[in-house]
Design an enzyme around this catalytic site. Structure first.
Site, PDB file in Angstrom:
ATOM      1  N   HIS A 110      40.149  30.898  43.261  1.00  0.00           N
ATOM      2  CA  HIS A 110      40.873  29.657  43.543  1.00  0.00           C
ATOM      3  C   HIS A 110      39.883  28.606  44.032  1.00  0.00           C
ATOM      4  O   HIS A 110      39.912  27.444  43.601  1.00  0.00           O
ATOM      5  CB  HIS A 110      41.941  29.903  44.616  1.00  0.00           C
ATOM      6  CG  HIS A 110      43.301  30.201  44.077  1.00  0.00           C
ATOM      7  ND1 HIS A 110      44.143  29.216  43.616  1.00  0.00           N
ATOM      8  CD2 HIS A 110      43.970  31.361  43.932  1.00  0.00           C
ATOM      9  CE1 HIS A 110      45.277  29.757  43.209  1.00  0.00           C
ATOM     10  NE2 HIS A 110      45.203  31.065  43.387  1.00  0.00           N
TER      11      HIS A 110
ATOM     12  N   HIS B 285      46.717  33.981  37.631  1.00  0.00           N
ATOM     13  CA  HIS B 285      47.681  34.906  38.230  1.00  0.00           C
ATOM     14  C   HIS B 285      48.226  35.922  37.233  1.00  0.00           C
ATOM     15  O   HIS B 285      48.673  37.004  37.648  1.00  0.00           O
ATOM     16  CB  HIS B 285      48.798  34.139  38.931  1.00  0.00           C
ATOM     17  CG  HIS B 285      48.453  33.850  40.359  1.00  0.00           C
ATOM     18  ND1 HIS B 285      48.616  34.787  41.354  1.00  0.00           N
ATOM     19  CD2 HIS B 285      47.899  32.759  40.943  1.00  0.00           C
ATOM     20  CE1 HIS B 285      48.200  34.294  42.499  1.00  0.00           C
ATOM     21  NE2 HIS B 285      47.746  33.063  42.278  1.00  0.00           N
TER      22      HIS B 285
END
Length: 526
Positions: A267, A297
């Site tokens: 991230h 994800h």
């Protein structure tokens, strides 16, 4: 079945019969309590959906028709032009939908903001809902992707559509997929670190930019994946996160291996270095605005399945408080759906699967950087020279309370391995009472019996794990516990029978000066 709720609760206690009383410890949001929340400590954000103040009808989740085609999620680096064209078209439609349409891209981006910044209270409790750093991390994101994928497919009338996954855990996928760098496509996003675009290799344990070769980075990444998926994840809590239950008494803050990194690390690696919180991907409130979030994800979701298979499903959680925890999502037909954790444990029943990819990290068990016997001799010499601290196993935190120990420099402590573990128990290092201040990405690593700090890397067996923290996950964040499974590590360092081990906490970012720890101890998990 459609049920109308008053304030999203049924009756005084939220339940109508004795069979549901068990669910009082299950976590679920009260959707009428939405309120502004903190994306960063200096940034109040309002991600609440339109009209949240009025209760709305919902339907309970039902599995898709088992006769429907199975959606196959494929690696993003291997999808073809036809797939890219239809996905690009669907995402463009989704982005064009008005914000008051719950299927819109902006509303889906805000879903992550809502549940990752504490914008909802729990049903029946004056406590916020947060799905990060707990055992809700994996199932909540699976739910989000499930509905996102079906909405995307419905917008182009394709019931076979499946999201791609960014296969950053295998060498072929360790660069940002090209589809996300095409400026003329709906996948492109401006708020990314330009220095990390292809052909730069992703750093799964990202701290800061380095000049190492692609071959070295691949080697480190694979060793790191072995630690996070295999040797450091041999018990459920170590991989899934802590047991977060309803109410203030059920609160916990203890992330699992994969959530810490590569999840948090990537991230941050993707997010723009020009923004204060490395937005968009680098901050939870904004992460889902970037289309690559969904591929990232999808891989996290795939790795949950891989982990379950590696351990032959013997570590699956059966706690009813986890299984009965629930959330609400709008589906492709604009129906609000209540879905429970227990509903999302079989991906085939959910109508999708992952294309198999070979995982070379499964056989990437690290070796010690130094002779274990010689390392112990050197550490004992340093101890005799009073260069190392001694901590009691049971009461280590008392040495650092009430204010904690700042981690502004490397810290090595000797921790007693006070008893022989029983069969099937995992020896665990616990760095407890971690308190993080400020809005910067925080990263420190933990090593065992480390004698040479120039050889700090996940490719060496002394590496026990990492603490990688994205700020702003919830305004009322409490202290965090980091648990690292080290039974296999101790065997490889020939230290599993030693009465004590040396544990080194090594700051990796300047922001570590803003954190304190309560102490270090050993635990044993059955």
């Amino acid at each position: 079945m459609i049920v109308e709720l008053e304030g999203w609760s049924l009756g005084k206690n939220g339940f109508t019969d004795d069979s549901n009383k068990r669910a009082l410890k299950a976590v679920g949001p009260n959707l009428t309590t939405c309120h502004p929340s903190y994306g960063r400590t200096d940034l109040l954000v309002n991600c609440c959906p339109p009209g949240f103040q009025s209760p709305a009808p919902f339907v309970d989740f039902q599995f898709p028709d088992p006769q429907s085609p199975l959606r196959i999620r494929r690696p993003a680096h291997a999808v073809d032009a036809d797939f890219l064209a239809k996905y690009d078209k669907a995402l463009s439609i989704m982005k064009s939908l008005p914000h008051d349409d719950p299927r819109s891209f902006s509303r889906h981006a805000n879903l992550h903001c809502l549940f990752c910044t504490g914008a909802y209270d729990q049903q029946n409790y004056n406590a916020s809902v947060n799905i990060h750093r707990t055992w809700l991390f994996f199932p909540w994101h699976r739910m989000m992707l499930y509905f996102h994928e079906r909405i995307i497919g419905s917008l182009i009338g394709d019931e076979t559509f499946a999201l791609p996954f960014w296969a950053w855990d295998i060498p072929e996928g360790m660069v940002m997929p090209d589809m996300y760098t095409n400026k003329s496509s709906s996948f492109f996003h401006t708020q990314r670190d330009a220095s990390h675009l292809p052909p730069n290799t992703a750093d799964l344990n990202y701290v800061s930019d380095t000049n190492i070769s692609r071959e070295d980075q691949l080697d480190i990444n694979l060793s790191f994946m072995y630690n996070q998926m295999v040797s450091g994840a041999r018990k459920t809590e170590l991989f899934m996160g802590c047991k977060y239950k309803a109410g203030t008494e059920g609160y916990c803050d203890g992330p699992g291996t994969i959530e810490l990194a590569p999840h948090n690390a990537l991230h941050t690696w993707v997010g723009s270095n020009l923004n204060p919180g490395r937005e968009d991907m680098g901050a939870f409130y904004s992460a889902a605005r970037d289309p690559i979030f969904y591929a990232h994800h999808s891989n996290i979701d795939r790795l949950w399945e891989v982990w379950r298979e590696v351990h032959k499903h013997q570590l699956d959680t059966t706690d009813p408080d986890w299984l009965e925890s629930f959330f609400f999502f709008y589906d492709e037909n604009l129906r609000l759906v209540r879905i429970k954790v227990g509903d999302v444990l079989d991906i085939i029943k959910l109508g999708y699967a992952y294309e198999h990819v070979h995982c070379p990290w499964l056989n990437k068990r690290p070796k010690p950087s130094f002779s274990p016997k010689l390392a112990r001799q050197m550490l004992k010499t340093k101890e005799n020279e009073n260069k190392l601290q001694m901590l009691s196993t049971h009461f280590s935190s008392l040495d650092y309370e009430p204010h904690g120990q700042a981690l502004d420099a490397s810290l090595t402590v000797k921790v007693r391995n006070h008893r022989s573990k029983e069969k099937e128990e995992e020896t665990v290092i616990v760095v407890h009472g971690i308190e993080v201040k400020g809005d910067a990405y925080v990263k420190f690593e933990v090593y065992v019996n480390l004698v040479d700090e120039s050889k700090i890397s996940p490719k060496f067996r002394e590496f026990a794990g990492t603490f990688a923290h994205i700020p702003g996950a919830a305004a009322n964040m409490r202290k965090i516990d980091l648990k690292l499974g080290v039974s296999e590590l101790l065997e490889d360092l020939e230290a599993d029978q030693d009465e004590s081990i040396w544990v080194t906490l090594l700051p990796r970012t300047p922001s570590c000066s803003n954190i304190t720890i309560g102490g270090v101890r050993m635990e044993y998990i059955k």
